[in-house]
Design a protein around this motif. Structure first.
Motif, PDB file in Angstrom:
ATOM      1  N   ALA A 159       0.991  -0.956   0.028  1.00 20.10           N
ATOM      2  CA  ALA A 159       0.127  -0.171  -0.284  1.00 20.10           C
ATOM      3  C   ALA A 159       1.198   1.130   0.111  1.00 20.10           C
ATOM      4  CB  ALA A 159      -1.033  -0.147   0.899  1.00 20.10           C
ATOM      5  N   GLY A 160       2.152   0.888  -0.033  1.00 20.46           N
ATOM      6  CA  GLY A 160       3.215   1.994  -0.077  1.00 20.46           C
ATOM      7  C   GLY A 160       3.106   2.779   1.212  1.00 20.46           C
ATOM      8  N   MET A 161       3.026   2.341   2.628  1.00 23.00           N
ATOM      9  CA  MET A 161       3.228   2.962   3.761  1.00 23.00           C
ATOM     10  C   MET A 161       4.890   3.870   3.971  1.00 23.00           C
ATOM     11  SD  MET A 161       1.844   2.330   6.589  1.00 23.00           S
ATOM     12  CE  MET A 161       1.872   2.913   8.329  1.00 23.00           C
ATOM     13  N   GLU A 162       5.881   2.884   3.214  1.00 19.28           N
ATOM     14  CA  GLU A 162       7.221   3.664   3.547  1.00 19.28           C
ATOM     15  C   GLU A 162       7.041   4.589   2.933  1.00 19.28           C
ATOM     16  OE1 GLU A 162      10.168   2.871   6.039  1.00 19.28           O
ATOM     17  OE2 GLU A 162       8.511   0.418   6.531  1.00 19.28           O
ATOM     18  N   LYS A 163       6.994   4.710   1.812  1.00 15.83           N
ATOM     19  CA  LYS A 163       6.338   5.888   1.188  1.00 15.83           C
ATOM     20  C   LYS A 163       6.060   7.336   2.025  1.00 15.83           C
ATOM     21  CE  LYS A 163       7.428   8.560  -2.367  1.00 15.83           C
ATOM     22  NZ  LYS A 163       6.339  10.359  -1.844  1.00 15.83           N
ATOM     23  N   ALA A 164       5.140   6.930   2.909  1.00 16.44           N
ATOM     24  CA  ALA A 164       4.263   8.044   3.009  1.00 16.44           C
ATOM     25  C   ALA A 164       4.399   7.988   4.397  1.00 16.44           C
ATOM     26  CB  ALA A 164       2.431   6.668   3.789  1.00 16.44           C
ATOM     27  N   ARG A 165       5.314   7.498   5.732  1.00 14.51           N
ATOM     28  CA  ARG A 165       6.095   7.482   6.102  1.00 14.51           C
ATOM     29  C   ARG A 165       7.035   8.718   5.947  1.00 14.51           C
ATOM     30  NH1 ARG A 165       5.208   4.066  11.080  1.00 14.51           N
ATOM     31  NH2 ARG A 165       4.696   2.043  10.476  1.00 14.51           N
ATOM     32  N   THR A 166       7.877   8.882   4.963  1.00 12.04           N
ATOM     33  CA  THR A 166       8.722  10.201   4.480  1.00 12.04           C
ATOM     34  C   THR A 166       8.180  11.010   4.023  1.00 12.04           C
ATOM     35  OG1 THR A 166      10.316   8.025   3.326  1.00 12.04           O
ATOM     36  CG2 THR A 166      10.896   9.835   2.528  1.00 12.04           C
ATOM     37  N   ASP A 167       6.836  10.985   3.475  1.00 10.90           N
ATOM     38  CA  ASP A 167       6.504  12.150   2.550  1.00 10.90           C
ATOM     39  C   ASP A 167       5.496  12.884   4.337  1.00 10.90           C
ATOM     40  OD1 ASP A 167       6.378  11.862   0.555  1.00 10.90           O
ATOM     41  OD2 ASP A 167       4.686  10.274   0.410  1.00 10.90           O
ATOM     42  N   LEU A 168       5.007  12.315   5.366  1.00 16.32           N
ATOM     43  CA  LEU A 168       5.101  12.760   6.576  1.00 16.32           C
ATOM     44  C   LEU A 168       5.761  13.358   7.311  1.00 16.32           C
ATOM     45  CD1 LEU A 168       1.804  10.126   7.823  1.00 16.32           C
ATOM     46  CD2 LEU A 168       1.278  12.542   6.508  1.00 16.32           C
ATOM     47  N   SER A 169       6.868  12.832   7.539  1.00 16.19           N
ATOM     48  CA  SER A 169       8.469  12.945   7.581  1.00 16.19           C
ATOM     49  C   SER A 169       8.590  14.360   7.875  1.00 16.19           C
ATOM     50  CB  SER A 169       9.530  11.793   8.294  1.00 16.19           C
ATOM     51  OG  SER A 169       8.868  10.747   8.673  1.00 16.19           O
ATOM     52  N   ALA A 170       8.847  14.634   6.235  1.00 14.36           N
ATOM     53  CA  ALA A 170       9.009  15.673   5.619  1.00 14.36           C
ATOM     54  C   ALA A 170       8.434  16.692   5.873  1.00 14.36           C
ATOM     55  CB  ALA A 170       9.078  15.546   4.246  1.00 14.36           C
ATOM     56  N   MET A 171       7.138  16.199   5.330  1.00 16.51           N
ATOM     57  CA  MET A 171       5.873  17.651   6.551  1.00 16.51           C
ATOM     58  C   MET A 171       6.965  18.366   8.411  1.00 16.51           C
ATOM     59  SD  MET A 171       1.485  17.807   7.179  1.00 16.51           S
ATOM     60  CE  MET A 171       1.377  17.080   8.217  1.00 16.51           C
ATOM     61  N   GLU A 172       6.926  17.509   8.473  1.00 17.65           N
ATOM     62  CA  GLU A 172       6.713  18.460   9.961  1.00 17.65           C
ATOM     63  C   GLU A 172       8.194  18.272   9.641  1.00 17.65           C
ATOM     64  OE1 GLU A 172       6.880  14.808  13.353  1.00 17.65           O
ATOM     65  OE2 GLU A 172       5.385  13.953  12.197  1.00 17.65           O
ATOM     66  N   GLY A 173       9.030  18.401   9.262  1.00 14.66           N
ATOM     67  CA  GLY A 173      10.202  18.451   8.779  1.00 14.66           C
ATOM     68  C   GLY A 173      10.560  20.261   7.772  1.00 14.66           C
ATOM     69  N   GLU A 174       8.831  20.280   7.917  1.00 14.34           N
ATOM     70  CA  GLU A 174       9.098  21.095   6.638  1.00 14.34           C
ATOM     71  C   GLU A 174       7.911  22.580   7.760  1.00 14.34           C
ATOM     72  OE1 GLU A 174       9.764  23.343   3.944  1.00 14.34           O
ATOM     73  OE2 GLU A 174      10.908  21.621   3.570  1.00 14.34           O
ATOM     74  N   LEU A 175       7.390  22.157   8.622  1.00 12.93           N
ATOM     75  CA  LEU A 175       7.236  22.525   9.561  1.00 12.93           C
ATOM     76  C   LEU A 175       7.929  23.179  10.296  1.00 12.93           C
ATOM     77  CD1 LEU A 175       3.840  20.783  10.406  1.00 12.93           C
ATOM     78  CD2 LEU A 175       3.553  22.671   9.276  1.00 12.93           C
ATOM     79  N   ALA A 176       8.811  21.848  10.817  1.00 11.91           N
ATOM     80  CA  ALA A 176       9.834  22.470  11.765  1.00 11.91           C
ATOM     81  C   ALA A 176      10.397  23.686  11.409  1.00 11.91           C
ATOM     82  CB  ALA A 176      10.613  21.166  12.502  1.00 11.91           C
ATOM     83  N   ALA A 177      11.112  23.585  10.109  1.00  8.48           N
ATOM     84  CA  ALA A 177      11.841  24.646   9.679  1.00  8.48           C
ATOM     85  C   ALA A 177      10.820  26.146   9.626  1.00  8.48           C
ATOM     86  CB  ALA A 177      12.708  23.799   7.898  1.00  8.48           C
ATOM     87  N   ARG A 178       9.993  26.108   8.674  1.00  8.55           N
ATOM     88  CA  ARG A 178       9.161  27.449   8.760  1.00  8.55           C
ATOM     89  C   ARG A 178       8.877  28.052  10.519  1.00  8.55           C
ATOM     90  NH1 ARG A 178       7.373  29.144   4.256  1.00  8.55           N
ATOM     91  NH2 ARG A 178       7.493  27.041   2.329  1.00  8.55           N
ATOM     92  N   GLY A 184       4.269  23.226  19.722  1.00  4.42           N
ATOM     93  CA  GLY A 184       2.918  22.583  17.529  1.00  4.42           C
ATOM     94  C   GLY A 184       3.757  21.361  17.302  1.00  4.42           C
ATOM     95  N   LEU A 185       5.140  21.271  17.295  1.00  7.58           N
ATOM     96  CA  LEU A 185       5.162  20.178  16.118  1.00  7.58           C
ATOM     97  C   LEU A 185       5.500  19.265  17.262  1.00  7.58           C
ATOM     98  CD1 LEU A 185       7.351  19.865  13.816  1.00  7.58           C
ATOM     99  CD2 LEU A 185       9.035  20.092  15.309  1.00  7.58           C
TER     100      LEU A 185
END
Length: 465
Positions: A159-178, A184-185
């Motif tokens: 189902a693409g679980m590993e890709k989903a984990r990577t995408d959600l981790s990237a989103m958290e990283g962008e929120l921290a960078a901004r 909140g994080l």
């Protein structure tokens, strides 16, 4: 939907229903005409096109209910999007909530379908993703509920679980960078982790739901019941069934031997006999066949965990012994004891009672297959010949003792055939203290016999020819 119907037909086959390719094609055409809006009509169409016998109707109904019960129900815990949860809980407000929403919308198009469905809380989309992933798996290999964890991990990967984990981790990283605050994080991370756990739980439920449709439903008859669940009355009933099976098999073997009485063509005698016809072989002559004199050696575990299965197999062996020149029977728990004299001198019920009641070996210890195999090989290997078929009956649970595989190797090398009969489903092999996966590699064949029905199905394989 065509792929789902084809797969459902395979589920029916796995449950003993005869379904031909042409009937599947009829089902596909009929389903395309009626559509999926009316569940009752769709069910009736599949039943009409795929089921021919009344006795298969119950299997069809159970399989349909499991297989088409609605995968979206599996994802009921994911009923809200990530933004809705954050907004309703009120932990994030104002600019921080707006930042989370903006970043989600910004990264959303690049995310995997699974990550998108998870953030949106879209149960229908999740169901479609998992249904598509299911088609990539061979769930027909499921033989036990103990395999749910293995297949759920395979389902998540498809189902693409590993890709989903990577995408959600990237989103958290962008929120921290901004500049999202640490608090909140942590809140966003907690909600994302909770959603991922729900997806993992949903995968297990989906595999369990579909696995139950594939694993053959056992009937209520004693012949279909696992041997370890039989009552004493059912054991008595099964003894009669095993005797009947053995007699049928005996008659079949006699007919087979009669049909193969002639040996190879004797060219010299044939030419000499046909000299009056100019050497044309009008009357062929054959070499006389040396009659086969097969031997059987049975090594049976009589510990508490397999006692009923051992009784059935010893009864089967007893009723077949007149077919062979010699049948030797041994029982073991940790030590090995020979019980051949019981079967030669006593009635079958009394002989089996003595063989399984601790008269030949002590029943107080735990099973030790390694020790028993080593002792048997050390003391009796010299009596094994190229005419001998060795049957080992037991679940292979060695209580974490040394496996002593060398003993099986020696038996296989000397015997005509080494056969292991296990009362446990294959899905349990190798789990815990089971050594069956190891022992199987060093046998000519390893089969599962967990009911009288299974014994009848493979009876021909158990009897040396």
């Amino acid at each position: 939907m065509d792929a789902r119907i084809v797969e459902f037909a395979e589920v029916l086959r796995q449950n003993g229903v005869r379904v031909s390719t042409s009937e599947v094609q009829d089902a596909l055409r009929a389903a395309s005409e009626v559509g999926l809006k009316e569940r009752a009509v769709f069910r009736a169409v599949l039943r009409t096109t795929l089921i021919k016998r009344e006795l298969d109707v119950d299997v069809f109904n159970r399989a349909f209910d499991f297989y088409f019960s609605g995968a979206a129900k599996t994802f009921e815990a994911l009923d809200k999007s990530l933004f809705q949860q954050l907004e309703e809980e009120g932990y994030l407000k104002g600019d921080e909530l707006t930042m989370v929403l903006y970043q989600m919308h910004l990264l959303f198009p690049e995310m995997s379908p699974l990550a998108q469905a998870l953030l949106e809380g879209d149960r229908a989309k999740l169901a479609r993703i998992f249904r598509s992933a299911t088609l990539q798996l061979d769930l027909s290999r499921m033989e036990s509920g103990l395999q749910t964890g293995f297949f759920s991990r395979r389902l998540l990967a498809a189902a693409g679980m590993e890709k989903a984990r990577t995408d959600l981790s990237a989103m958290e990283g962008e929120l921290a960078a901004r500049g999202l605050s640490t608090e909140g994080l942590e809140i966003v991370s907690r909600y994302v982790a909770d959603a991922m756990r729900k997806i993992e739980d949903a995968a297990r439920q989906e595999v369990k739901r579909q696995g139950e449709a594939r694993i053959r439903m056992r009937g209520d008859s004693a012949e279909d019941k696992p041997l370890h669940l039989l009552t004493q009355a059912e054991v008595d009933q099964m003894q009669s069934a095993v005797r009947t099976l053995a007699e049928k098999l005996k008659s079949r073997l006699i007919r087979k031997q009669r049909s193969h009485r002639k040996g190879t063509l004797n060219v010299r005698r044939t030419l000499r006999r046909n000299l009056p016809w100019g050497g044309v072989p009008m009357v062929p002559l054959f070499r006389s066949r040396r009659p086969e004199r097969p031997e059987v050696v049975v090594l049976c575990d009589v510990s508490d965990s397999v006692r009923t299965a051992a009784r059935m197999m010893l009864l089967f062996t007893y009723t077949l012994q007149e077919l062979f020149v010699r049948v030797r029977s041994f029982v073991f728990v940790s030590d090995v004891g020979e019980v051949t004299r019981y079967f030669q001198d006593l009635e079958v019920d009394q002989a089996i009672d003595l063989a399984t009641a601790g008269k030949a070996v002590s029943l107080s210890g735990n099973s030790n297959y390694g020790r028993a195999l080593a002792e048997f090989t050390r003391d009796h290997l010299g009596s094994i010949t190229r005419r001998t078929t060795v049957m080992v009956i037991g679940d292979g649970r060695n209580n974490y003792n040394p496996a002593n595989v060398w003993a099986l190797k020696d038996l296989k090398r000397k015997a005509k055939r080494l056969l292991w009969i296990c009362p446990e489903p294959r899905g349990n092999w190798g789990i815990g203290d089971s050594e069956m996966l190891t022992y199987e590699k060093h046998c000519h064949q390893a089969v599962v016999v967990n009911s009288v029905t299974e014994l009848a199905r493979i009876a021909d394989q158990l009897v040396p020819s």
